[in-house]
Design a protein around this motif. Structure first.
Motif, PDB file in Angstrom:
ATOM      1  N   PHE A 181      -2.970  22.007  -0.206  1.00  0.00           N
ATOM      2  CA  PHE A 181      -2.559  21.967  -1.608  1.00  0.00           C
ATOM      3  C   PHE A 181      -3.254  23.038  -2.457  1.00  0.00           C
ATOM      4  CE2 PHE A 181      -2.595  19.572  -5.818  1.00  0.00           C
ATOM      5  CZ  PHE A 181      -1.249  19.792  -6.081  1.00  0.00           C
ATOM      6  N   CYS A 182      -4.117  23.845  -1.829  1.00  0.00           N
ATOM      7  CA  CYS A 182      -4.959  24.762  -2.609  1.00  0.00           C
ATOM      8  C   CYS A 182      -4.161  25.808  -3.380  1.00  0.00           C
ATOM      9  CB  CYS A 182      -6.007  25.434  -1.725  1.00  0.00           C
ATOM     10  SG  CYS A 182      -5.335  26.636  -0.551  1.00  0.00           S
ATOM     11  N   THR A 183      -2.958  26.153  -2.921  1.00  0.00           N
ATOM     12  CA  THR A 183      -2.177  27.197  -3.596  1.00  0.00           C
ATOM     13  C   THR A 183      -1.551  26.694  -4.902  1.00  0.00           C
ATOM     14  OG1 THR A 183      -0.233  26.584  -2.276  1.00  0.00           O
ATOM     15  CG2 THR A 183      -1.625  28.382  -1.445  1.00  0.00           C
ATOM     16  N   ARG A 184      -1.517  25.379  -5.114  1.00  0.00           N
ATOM     17  CA  ARG A 184      -0.867  24.831  -6.312  1.00  0.00           C
ATOM     18  C   ARG A 184      -1.775  23.919  -7.127  1.00  0.00           C
ATOM     19  NH1 ARG A 184       4.211  21.730  -4.640  1.00  0.00           N
ATOM     20  NH2 ARG A 184       5.043  22.320  -6.663  1.00  0.00           N
ATOM     21  N   CYS A 185      -2.981  23.656  -6.640  1.00  0.00           N
ATOM     22  CA  CYS A 185      -3.854  22.644  -7.246  1.00  0.00           C
ATOM     23  C   CYS A 185      -4.444  23.136  -8.570  1.00  0.00           C
ATOM     24  CB  CYS A 185      -4.973  22.282  -6.275  1.00  0.00           C
ATOM     25  SG  CYS A 185      -6.074  20.983  -6.902  1.00  0.00           S
ATOM     26  N   PRO A 186      -4.338  22.351  -9.655  1.00  0.00           N
ATOM     27  CA  PRO A 186      -4.930  22.753 -10.929  1.00  0.00           C
ATOM     28  C   PRO A 186      -6.464  22.651 -10.941  1.00  0.00           C
ATOM     29  CG  PRO A 186      -3.889  20.589 -11.127  1.00  0.00           C
ATOM     30  CD  PRO A 186      -3.554  21.106  -9.769  1.00  0.00           C
ATOM     31  N   LEU A 238      -6.749   9.499  -7.049  1.00  0.00           N
ATOM     32  CA  LEU A 238      -7.916  10.354  -6.849  1.00  0.00           C
ATOM     33  C   LEU A 238      -7.557  11.790  -6.486  1.00  0.00           C
ATOM     34  CD1 LEU A 238     -10.257   7.906  -4.865  1.00  0.00           C
ATOM     35  CD2 LEU A 238     -10.264   8.409  -7.313  1.00  0.00           C
ATOM     36  N   HIS A 239      -6.383  12.007  -5.937  1.00  0.00           N
ATOM     37  CA  HIS A 239      -6.003  13.365  -5.524  1.00  0.00           C
ATOM     38  C   HIS A 239      -5.190  14.037  -6.622  1.00  0.00           C
ATOM     39  CE1 HIS A 239      -4.457  16.681  -3.113  1.00  0.00           C
ATOM     40  NE2 HIS A 239      -5.334  16.359  -2.167  1.00  0.00           N
ATOM     41  N   PRO A 240      -5.452  15.319  -6.919  1.00  0.00           N
ATOM     42  CA  PRO A 240      -4.692  16.016  -7.970  1.00  0.00           C
ATOM     43  C   PRO A 240      -3.186  16.004  -7.750  1.00  0.00           C
ATOM     44  CG  PRO A 240      -6.604  17.317  -7.321  1.00  0.00           C
ATOM     45  CD  PRO A 240      -6.537  16.164  -6.359  1.00  0.00           C
ATOM     46  N   TYR A 241      -2.747  16.033  -6.486  1.00  0.00           N
ATOM     47  CA  TYR A 241      -1.308  16.007  -6.217  1.00  0.00           C
ATOM     48  C   TYR A 241      -0.708  14.655  -6.597  1.00  0.00           C
ATOM     49  CZ  TYR A 241       3.129  16.176  -3.699  1.00  0.00           C
ATOM     50  OH  TYR A 241       4.469  16.129  -3.373  1.00  0.00           O
ATOM     51  N   THR A 242      -1.424  13.571  -6.275  1.00  0.00           N
ATOM     52  CA  THR A 242      -0.959  12.229  -6.655  1.00  0.00           C
ATOM     53  C   THR A 242      -0.877  12.110  -8.167  1.00  0.00           C
ATOM     54  OG1 THR A 242      -2.146  11.397  -4.703  1.00  0.00           O
ATOM     55  CG2 THR A 242      -1.301   9.769  -6.238  1.00  0.00           C
ATOM     56  N   GLU A 243      -1.883  12.650  -8.862  1.00  0.00           N
ATOM     57  CA  GLU A 243      -1.863  12.628 -10.330  1.00  0.00           C
ATOM     58  C   GLU A 243      -0.623  13.345 -10.864  1.00  0.00           C
ATOM     59  OE1 GLU A 243      -5.508  14.447 -11.510  1.00  0.00           O
ATOM     60  OE2 GLU A 243      -6.755  12.720 -10.985  1.00  0.00           O
ATOM     61  N   ARG A 255       0.868  -1.187   0.000  1.00  0.00           N
ATOM     62  CA  ARG A 255       0.000   0.000   0.000  1.00  0.00           C
ATOM     63  C   ARG A 255       0.897   1.226   0.000  1.00  0.00           C
ATOM     64  NH1 ARG A 255      -3.365   0.794   4.594  1.00  0.00           N
ATOM     65  NH2 ARG A 255      -1.796  -0.326   5.810  1.00  0.00           N
ATOM     66  N   VAL A 256       0.348   2.357  -0.466  1.00  0.00           N
ATOM     67  CA  VAL A 256       1.146   3.571  -0.599  1.00  0.00           C
ATOM     68  C   VAL A 256       0.391   4.745   0.013  1.00  0.00           C
ATOM     69  CG1 VAL A 256       2.306   5.135  -2.206  1.00  0.00           C
ATOM     70  CG2 VAL A 256       2.161   2.694  -2.739  1.00  0.00           C
ATOM     71  N   ALA A 257       1.110   5.540   0.823  1.00  0.00           N
ATOM     72  CA  ALA A 257       0.565   6.776   1.384  1.00  0.00           C
ATOM     73  C   ALA A 257       1.308   7.948   0.745  1.00  0.00           C
ATOM     74  CB  ALA A 257       0.755   6.810   2.900  1.00  0.00           C
ATOM     75  N   VAL A 258       0.544   8.951   0.296  1.00  0.00           N
ATOM     76  CA  VAL A 258       1.126  10.140  -0.322  1.00  0.00           C
ATOM     77  C   VAL A 258       1.035  11.295   0.672  1.00  0.00           C
ATOM     78  CG1 VAL A 258       1.020  11.746  -2.262  1.00  0.00           C
ATOM     79  CG2 VAL A 258       0.391   9.342  -2.599  1.00  0.00           C
ATOM     80  N   MET A 259       2.186  11.913   0.973  1.00  0.00           N
ATOM     81  CA  MET A 259       2.214  13.024   1.928  1.00  0.00           C
ATOM     82  C   MET A 259       2.458  14.343   1.215  1.00  0.00           C
ATOM     83  SD  MET A 259       4.107  11.807   5.442  1.00  0.00           S
ATOM     84  CE  MET A 259       3.637  13.340   6.260  1.00  0.00           C
ATOM     85  N   TYR A 260       1.824  15.386   1.741  1.00  0.00           N
ATOM     86  CA  TYR A 260       2.056  16.747   1.249  1.00  0.00           C
ATOM     87  C   TYR A 260       1.951  17.704   2.419  1.00  0.00           C
ATOM     88  CZ  TYR A 260       1.763  21.037  -1.481  1.00  0.00           C
ATOM     89  OH  TYR A 260       2.005  22.283  -2.003  1.00  0.00           O
ATOM     90  N   LEU A 261       3.007  18.432   2.670  1.00  0.00           N
ATOM     91  CA  LEU A 261       3.043  19.454   3.714  1.00  0.00           C
ATOM     92  C   LEU A 261       2.542  18.935   5.071  1.00  0.00           C
ATOM     93  CD1 LEU A 261       4.083  22.363   3.385  1.00  0.00           C
ATOM     94  CD2 LEU A 261       1.716  23.127   3.441  1.00  0.00           C
ATOM     95  N   GLY A 262       3.076  17.784   5.482  1.00  0.00           N
ATOM     96  CA  GLY A 262       2.801  17.266   6.818  1.00  0.00           C
ATOM     97  C   GLY A 262       1.559  16.425   6.963  1.00  0.00           C
ATOM     98  N   LYS A 263       0.797  16.219   5.867  1.00  0.00           N
ATOM     99  CA  LYS A 263      -0.440  15.438   5.963  1.00  0.00           C
ATOM    100  C   LYS A 263      -0.458  14.327   4.918  1.00  0.00           C
ATOM    101  CE  LYS A 263      -3.316  19.151   7.822  1.00  0.00           C
ATOM    102  NZ  LYS A 263      -4.618  19.829   7.773  1.00  0.00           N
ATOM    103  N   ILE A 264      -1.135  13.233   5.248  1.00  0.00           N
ATOM    104  CA  ILE A 264      -1.393  12.203   4.246  1.00  0.00           C
ATOM    105  C   ILE A 264      -2.632  12.635   3.468  1.00  0.00           C
ATOM    106  CG2 ILE A 264      -2.147   9.824   3.869  1.00  0.00           C
ATOM    107  CD1 ILE A 264      -0.402   8.952   6.158  1.00  0.00           C
ATOM    108  N   ILE A 265      -2.476  12.797   2.151  1.00  0.00           N
ATOM    109  CA  ILE A 265      -3.605  13.252   1.340  1.00  0.00           C
ATOM    110  C   ILE A 265      -4.264  12.102   0.572  1.00  0.00           C
ATOM    111  CG2 ILE A 265      -2.775  15.622   1.117  1.00  0.00           C
ATOM    112  CD1 ILE A 265      -1.714  14.767  -1.666  1.00  0.00           C
TER     113      ILE A 265
END
Length: 345
Positions: free
Chosen positions: A293-298, A250-255, A227-237
């Motif tokens: 992630f809102c400052t960079r999310c497409p 499912l998350h834009p950052y993971t994409e 299994r894989v956990a994706v982290m961004y700025l201190g949180k698992i997203i």
């Protein structure tokens, strides 16, 4: 998955580092390196943790092993709550949980021989006679593919891959159940990386180990993780089984992360659409309001700038924190409207 025993249970883990400023060194804020992380790791599996540099992966791993005194949350390893224990109280738990560090040169004492390094945990936690310790050291050297004749050599005489094998042997000395691998291949040549990962897989099968594998190499994580956990700025997203995450993120950052992974097939590679994220990662000392992630999310929406999205299970075993999925769970279907903050936050 649910029938297997949970070896590691982490709930709302926080690891903040205080910021002191001014002549009087007053506490003026915190660096939120890990900010409310929750996950489980089952016996015998490998949980991969990925994300760009500075997202809190390594800090999370060290906090789980209680190399730091955590700011908040609970950590259970093999059913024992260790989050609130003192460092002295953790001593009996140390053999159960070990760590393989990123830089094999920096984590080995240059004044100790290989036998001394591998045998140090045995000196600390057992009262075995010298012959029994030496037999165990030789067993461990055999297990990680090191020649026994090298037992009295010093770390500087070895290559990076061999030094990492020494570190792995040291981690195995006390028969741990759980090992955190903190970017164990990042400092190695590409030609050696696969050898070390294959060794970790062999040892997992041989000794029934459970891994938390921290890395920024998404291709290697795909190879080793269940299994894989994706982290961004201190949180698992996002957290999901490997194939689900790599197949249908499912998350834009993971994409965006996955779009950056090169494909060995030139035809497929030519069709890949890279997702280029704008701006820089915000400071963990001053994260943005709402979704991190809102400052960079497409795909950002107005609600993303106001309310932190709920981390929830959309499909069996597939968790995501994104407002795009907060009502129906359908990819790309945003909420029509949000009610009370408690429902969406």
């Amino acid at each position: 998955m649910s029938e297997r025993k949970k070896l590691v249970e982490v709930r709302d883990l926080k690891m903040y580092f205080p910021i002191h400023s001014g002549v009087l060194r007053r506490h003026s804020g915190d660096v939120k390196a890990v900010d409310g992380v929750s996950f489980d790791i089952y016996e015998g599996e490998t949980l991969g943790v990925v994300g760009e540099s500075g997202c809190g992966k390594s800090t999370c791993g060290r906090a789980v092993l209680r190399l730091y005194d955590i700011t908040g949350g609970t950590i259970k390893i093999d059913g024992v709550e260790i989050g609130a224990k003192s460092q002295h109280g953790l001593r009996k738990m140390r053999p159960t949980m070990q760590m393989v560090f990123q830089d094999p040169q920096a984590c080995l004492n240059p004044r100790m021989t290989v036998a001394g390094i591998i045998g140090e945990p045995l000196d600390e936690h057992t009262n075995w006679p010298k012959n029994k310790k030496l037999d165990r050291i030789y067993e461990l050297m055999d297990a990680v593919g090191l020649n026994r004749n090298f037992a009295n050599r010093y770390p500087h005489a070895f290559s990076g891959g061999q030094r990492q094998r020494i570190g792995i042997a040291r981690a195995l000395a006390l028969n741990p159940k759980f090992i955190i691998c903190d970017e164990p291949i990042a400092a190695l040549d590409v030609s050696i990386q696969a050898q070390v990962v294959n060794l970790l897989e062999k040892l997992q099968d041989e000794f029934g180990l459970t891994y938390m594998f921290i890395s920024h190499d998404l291709s290697m994580v795909r190879h080793i993780a269940d299994r894989v956990a994706v982290m961004y700025l201190g949180k698992i997203i996002e957290l999901a089984p490997r194939d689900a995450l790599y197949g249908t993120p499912l998350h834009p950052y993971t994409e965006a992360l996955l779009s950056a992974v090169p494909d060995p097939d030139p035809k497929l590679e030519s069709r890949v659409e890279r997702i280029i994220l704008r701006g820089d990662v915000p400071s963990p000392a001053n994260p943005p309001k709402g979704c991190n992630f809102c400052t960079r999310c497409p795909k950002v929406m107005e609600i993303c700038r106001e309310i932190d999205p709920e981390y929830r299970e959309l499909r069996p075993g597939h968790f995501v924190a994104c407002h795009l999925h907060n009502e129906t769970g359908t990819t790309g279907a945003p909420r029509r409207e949000h009610n009370q903050q408690g429902e969406d936050a």
